[in-house]
Scaffold this motif. Structure first.
Motif, PDB file in Angstrom:
ATOM      1  N   ALA A  54      37.251  43.227  40.954  1.00 25.29           N
ATOM      2  CA  ALA A  54      39.137  42.523  40.261  1.00 25.29           C
ATOM      3  C   ALA A  54      38.563  41.260  39.755  1.00 25.29           C
ATOM      4  O   ALA A  54      38.809  40.889  38.923  1.00 25.29           O
ATOM      5  CB  ALA A  54      39.932  43.058  41.862  1.00 25.29           C
ATOM      6  N   LEU A  55      37.333  40.550  40.600  1.00 29.69           N
ATOM      7  CA  LEU A  55      36.935  38.936  40.186  1.00 29.69           C
ATOM      8  C   LEU A  55      36.508  38.757  38.970  1.00 29.69           C
ATOM      9  O   LEU A  55      36.596  37.842  37.771  1.00 29.69           O
ATOM     10  CB  LEU A  55      36.444  38.183  41.181  1.00 29.69           C
ATOM     11  CG  LEU A  55      37.426  37.792  42.854  1.00 29.69           C
ATOM     12  CD1 LEU A  55      36.961  37.331  43.362  1.00 29.69           C
ATOM     13  CD2 LEU A  55      39.014  36.710  41.850  1.00 29.69           C
ATOM     14  N   VAL A  56      35.179  40.385  39.258  1.00 29.86           N
ATOM     15  CA  VAL A  56      34.262  40.667  37.631  1.00 29.86           C
ATOM     16  C   VAL A  56      35.723  40.357  36.382  1.00 29.86           C
ATOM     17  O   VAL A  56      35.593  39.592  35.416  1.00 29.86           O
ATOM     18  CB  VAL A  56      33.415  41.456  38.068  1.00 29.86           C
ATOM     19  CG1 VAL A  56      32.947  41.332  36.780  1.00 29.86           C
ATOM     20  CG2 VAL A  56      32.003  41.201  39.110  1.00 29.86           C
ATOM     21  N   GLN A  57      36.097  41.003  36.465  1.00 32.82           N
ATOM     22  CA  GLN A  57      37.267  41.736  35.178  1.00 32.82           C
ATOM     23  C   GLN A  57      37.699  39.753  34.642  1.00 32.82           C
ATOM     24  O   GLN A  57      37.982  39.506  33.531  1.00 32.82           O
ATOM     25  CB  GLN A  57      38.432  41.970  35.946  1.00 32.82           C
ATOM     26  CG  GLN A  57      37.722  43.929  36.054  1.00 32.82           C
ATOM     27  CD  GLN A  57      38.928  44.895  36.307  1.00 32.82           C
ATOM     28  OE1 GLN A  57      39.733  44.619  36.302  1.00 32.82           O
ATOM     29  NE2 GLN A  57      38.736  45.644  35.050  1.00 32.82           N
ATOM     30  N   LYS A  58      38.810  39.193  35.849  1.00 29.30           N
ATOM     31  CA  LYS A  58      39.092  37.807  36.177  1.00 29.30           C
ATOM     32  C   LYS A  58      38.647  37.157  35.173  1.00 29.30           C
ATOM     33  O   LYS A  58      38.104  36.053  34.192  1.00 29.30           O
ATOM     34  CB  LYS A  58      39.533  37.566  37.262  1.00 29.30           C
ATOM     35  CG  LYS A  58      40.158  35.623  36.641  1.00 29.30           C
ATOM     36  CD  LYS A  58      40.966  35.722  38.727  1.00 29.30           C
ATOM     37  CE  LYS A  58      41.601  34.152  39.099  1.00 29.30           C
ATOM     38  NZ  LYS A  58      41.552  34.128  39.619  1.00 29.30           N
ATOM     39  N   TYR A  59      37.191  37.190  35.319  1.00 28.54           N
ATOM     40  CA  TYR A  59      36.277  35.933  35.062  1.00 28.54           C
ATOM     41  C   TYR A  59      35.574  35.711  33.936  1.00 28.54           C
ATOM     42  O   TYR A  59      34.842  35.000  32.469  1.00 28.54           O
ATOM     43  CB  TYR A  59      35.403  35.692  36.151  1.00 28.54           C
ATOM     44  CG  TYR A  59      35.527  35.297  37.575  1.00 28.54           C
ATOM     45  CD1 TYR A  59      35.743  34.174  37.840  1.00 28.54           C
ATOM     46  CD2 TYR A  59      34.657  35.199  38.304  1.00 28.54           C
ATOM     47  CE1 TYR A  59      36.684  33.939  39.204  1.00 28.54           C
ATOM     48  CE2 TYR A  59      35.513  34.589  39.768  1.00 28.54           C
ATOM     49  CZ  TYR A  59      35.734  33.635  40.373  1.00 28.54           C
ATOM     50  OH  TYR A  59      36.612  32.923  41.071  1.00 28.54           O
ATOM     51  N   LEU A  78      24.548  41.217  38.953  1.00 32.55           N
ATOM     52  CA  LEU A  78      25.186  41.140  39.837  1.00 32.55           C
ATOM     53  C   LEU A  78      26.398  40.792  40.137  1.00 32.55           C
ATOM     54  O   LEU A  78      26.792  40.305  39.277  1.00 32.55           O
ATOM     55  CB  LEU A  78      23.721  39.769  41.248  1.00 32.55           C
ATOM     56  CG  LEU A  78      22.234  40.327  41.525  1.00 32.55           C
ATOM     57  CD1 LEU A  78      22.172  39.182  41.602  1.00 32.55           C
ATOM     58  CD2 LEU A  78      22.989  42.133  41.936  1.00 32.55           C
ATOM     59  N   LYS A  79      27.222  41.068  41.394  1.00 34.76           N
ATOM     60  CA  LYS A  79      28.359  40.740  41.242  1.00 34.76           C
ATOM     61  C   LYS A  79      28.536  39.573  41.300  1.00 34.76           C
ATOM     62  O   LYS A  79      29.658  38.754  42.673  1.00 34.76           O
ATOM     63  CB  LYS A  79      29.345  41.373  42.256  1.00 34.76           C
ATOM     64  CG  LYS A  79      29.788  42.417  41.789  1.00 34.76           C
ATOM     65  CD  LYS A  79      30.216  43.456  42.790  1.00 34.76           C
ATOM     66  CE  LYS A  79      30.302  45.183  41.999  1.00 34.76           C
ATOM     67  NZ  LYS A  79      31.392  45.856  42.819  1.00 34.76           N
ATOM     68  N   TYR A  80      28.321  37.993  41.068  1.00 32.94           N
ATOM     69  CA  TYR A  80      28.092  37.069  40.889  1.00 32.94           C
ATOM     70  C   TYR A  80      28.233  36.260  39.162  1.00 32.94           C
ATOM     71  O   TYR A  80      27.672  37.094  38.672  1.00 32.94           O
ATOM     72  CB  TYR A  80      26.649  35.502  41.864  1.00 32.94           C
ATOM     73  CG  TYR A  80      26.497  36.471  42.936  1.00 32.94           C
ATOM     74  CD1 TYR A  80      26.887  35.484  43.392  1.00 32.94           C
ATOM     75  CD2 TYR A  80      26.350  37.566  43.628  1.00 32.94           C
ATOM     76  CE1 TYR A  80      26.969  35.172  45.132  1.00 32.94           C
ATOM     77  CE2 TYR A  80      25.734  37.563  44.743  1.00 32.94           C
ATOM     78  CZ  TYR A  80      26.532  36.501  45.671  1.00 32.94           C
ATOM     79  OH  TYR A  80      26.230  37.098  47.243  1.00 32.94           O
ATOM     80  N   MET A  81      30.052  35.320  39.573  1.00 32.55           N
ATOM     81  CA  MET A  81      29.710  35.134  37.938  1.00 32.55           C
ATOM     82  C   MET A  81      30.096  34.350  37.981  1.00 32.55           C
ATOM     83  O   MET A  81      29.966  33.093  38.658  1.00 32.55           O
ATOM     84  CB  MET A  81      31.305  35.733  37.870  1.00 32.55           C
ATOM     85  CG  MET A  81      31.544  37.359  38.043  1.00 32.55           C
ATOM     86  SD  MET A  81      30.596  38.199  37.045  1.00 32.55           S
ATOM     87  CE  MET A  81      31.819  37.966  35.143  1.00 32.55           C
ATOM     88  N   SER A  82      29.289  33.395  36.550  1.00 32.33           N
ATOM     89  CA  SER A  82      29.587  31.804  36.125  1.00 32.33           C
ATOM     90  C   SER A  82      30.593  31.386  36.406  1.00 32.33           C
ATOM     91  O   SER A  82      31.337  32.076  35.952  1.00 32.33           O
ATOM     92  CB  SER A  82      28.464  32.167  34.865  1.00 32.33           C
ATOM     93  OG  SER A  82      29.501  32.815  33.926  1.00 32.33           O
ATOM     94  N   ALA A  83      30.241  30.196  36.265  1.00 33.69           N
ATOM     95  CA  ALA A  83      31.272  29.015  36.103  1.00 33.69           C
ATOM     96  C   ALA A  83      31.194  28.043  34.505  1.00 33.69           C
ATOM     97  O   ALA A  83      29.751  28.297  34.564  1.00 33.69           O
ATOM     98  CB  ALA A  83      31.078  27.596  37.393  1.00 33.69           C
ATOM     99  N   THR A  84      32.850  27.593  33.916  1.00 31.64           N
ATOM    100  CA  THR A  84      32.227  27.712  32.512  1.00 31.64           C
ATOM    101  C   THR A  84      32.799  26.038  33.197  1.00 31.64           C
ATOM    102  O   THR A  84      32.968  25.337  34.049  1.00 31.64           O
ATOM    103  CB  THR A  84      33.788  28.100  31.678  1.00 31.64           C
ATOM    104  OG1 THR A  84      34.081  27.965  32.683  1.00 31.64           O
ATOM    105  CG2 THR A  84      33.681  29.613  31.870  1.00 31.64           C
TER     106      THR A  84
END
Length: 108
Positions: A54-59, A78-84
């Motif tokens: 869910a967070l991958v979709q959000k991010y 991986l299920k680690y998403m970058s920060a803008t």
């Protein structure tokens, strides 16, 4: 010698007020923990938050990208998403991202 200025900025300047926040060296970066729970890491000069589907979709909708590496000629995400950059400039959003990542650790 590795330049830790970006990691120090994130951990001490932006998130330093969060109780029990700390870092730990990991593979090619630095893990960011709250207590014993990993919530993010810094690699290649970028911050990545722990995520679930869910967070991958959000991010992704916020124009973030997953941490990827290549193994045996294949890219692995991986299920680690970058920060803008805009996230990095907003302490409240950063706190929200850390809270989201921390809640994932509580579900495991």
């Amino acid at each position: 010698m590795q330049d830790n200025s970006f990691t120090d900025y994130i951990v001490y300047d932006i998130l330093g007020h969060i109780p029990d926040i700390r870092t730990k060296k990991m593979f090619s970066g630095v893990g960011i923990y709250v207590g014993d729970s990993i919530v993010a890491f810094v690699a290649g000069g970028e911050l990545y938050f722990k995520s679930d589907a869910a967070l991958v979709q959000k991010y992704t909708a916020l124009e973030c990208h997953p941490f990827t590496y290549t193994k045996n000629g294949k890219d692995i995400a991986l299920k680690y998403m970058s920060a803008t950059e805009s996230m990095l400039e907003d302490r409240a959003i950063m706190e929200e991202r850390i809270a989201e990542a921390l809640s994932l650790n509580n579900k495991e």
